[in-house]
Design an enzyme around this catalytic site. Sequence first.
Site, mmCIF file in Angstrom:
data_model
loop_
_atom_site.group_PDB
_atom_site.id
_atom_site.type_symbol
_atom_site.label_atom_id
_atom_site.label_comp_id
_atom_site.label_asym_id
_atom_site.label_seq_id
_atom_site.Cartn_x
_atom_site.Cartn_y
_atom_site.Cartn_z
ATOM 1 N N ASP A 1 0.875 -1.175 0.000
ATOM 2 C CA ASP A 1 0.000 0.000 0.000
ATOM 3 C C ASP A 1 0.916 1.230 0.000
ATOM 4 O O ASP A 1 1.381 1.658 1.057
ATOM 5 C CB ASP A 1 -0.892 -0.014 1.248
ATOM 6 C CG ASP A 1 -1.802 1.207 1.298
ATOM 7 O OD1 ASP A 1 -2.291 1.628 0.236
ATOM 8 O OD2 ASP A 1 -2.011 1.740 2.401
ATOM 9 N N GLU B 1 -2.710 -1.786 -5.188
ATOM 10 C CA GLU B 1 -4.029 -1.236 -5.468
ATOM 11 C C GLU B 1 -3.897 -0.171 -6.558
ATOM 12 O O GLU B 1 -2.992 0.650 -6.508
ATOM 13 C CB GLU B 1 -4.611 -0.618 -4.191
ATOM 14 C CG GLU B 1 -6.115 -0.622 -4.171
ATOM 15 C CD GLU B 1 -6.660 -0.213 -2.816
ATOM 16 O OE1 GLU B 1 -7.031 0.960 -2.673
ATOM 17 O OE2 GLU B 1 -6.715 -1.050 -1.890
ATOM 18 N N ASP C 1 -2.317 0.724 7.400
ATOM 19 C CA ASP C 1 -1.585 0.638 6.124
ATOM 20 C C ASP C 1 -1.153 -0.797 5.834
ATOM 21 O O ASP C 1 -1.181 -1.247 4.689
ATOM 22 C CB ASP C 1 -0.369 1.563 6.147
ATOM 23 C CG ASP C 1 -0.780 3.014 6.317
ATOM 24 O OD1 ASP C 1 -1.241 3.613 5.346
ATOM 25 O OD2 ASP C 1 -0.677 3.526 7.449
#
Lengths: 170, 170
Positions: free
Chosen positions: A7, A72, A144
């Site tokens: 992330d 992502e 996170d």
Amino acid sequence: MRVLGVDPGTWRTGVGILDFEKGACNPVHYEVLWLQGKSKKDYQELSKRLRKIHDSLTEVFKIYKPDVMALEDVFYGQDFKAAVRIGEARAVAILAATEFDVRVSEYSPTQVKSAVCGNGRASKIQIQYMVRHLLKLRENPPADAADALAVAICHCHSSKYVQLSTGNSR
Amino acid sequence: MRVLGVDPGTWRTGVGILDFEKGACNPVHYEVLWLQGKSKKDYQELSKRLRKIHDSLTEVFKIYKPDVMALEDVFYGQDFKAAVRIGEARAVAILAATEFDVRVSEYSPTQVKSAVCGNGRASKIQIQYMVRHLLKLRENPPADAADALAVAICHCHSSKYVQLSTGNSR
């Protein structure tokens, strides 16, 4: 198959590693890289942060030897400047992956949330809770790290569908 | 002082190098890195493009040994996705600079346009024309190379002001 979820952010980058075996996700490692500098406006600081993300992920690749990195995708956030920062953090992660010939898979936020929570609009707290539940962790991982583990779980789910349809888990 | 200007993009990245001596900018080299892949949606292709930007800039640092890298800051563009891509290209340029201990300076688009054209809202074509004129080039440089040379010229101008006020050209 070992999956590294990342992330990326230039202030905090979440890292989560899973082993996906016989249809189950088993947690291997998770952490948050803290990249605080003295000032958000100091460009030397940004370059140091990007270097730190790169070097820390290089260590992760060396130690844990993932087969794939899952990220992502970024869609329609609120802030143009923030988008540039996310792109910067994503790029150093992708660059580190290419140095180890690790392929990069990308999932939309909706895909990740659906895979983990069964709801494409799940909240951060729901993701933390479900990641903890799915991986049988003793406590909630930091937000996170939970996001990084979530995208890794999403990749495993996608691979499972690939496996069902093609007989090939990778 | 040798200045490397970079106009980063994941499809084309402009590169321009100047020597700034005795108050004058002298062109050393300019080029456009072409990074076309097979498909904009193919992530392997993005990672290859980022790798190519990094490796090409690494060569530029080795061959031309710039003292400083100048980049245009990104402000309020129209497209969130494009901002992420610019961030990605910026990051690999910044990362390459840190590998050679080259410091990074950043200027707003308005600063760059004002430095080159005397007008903070100059067009791309005006920038090409003025870069050619200021550097006494025989032809217009390609638009991306012109933008890279423009940010390098902007850095020299800023350094000149620093020189005037502090007696130190760097």
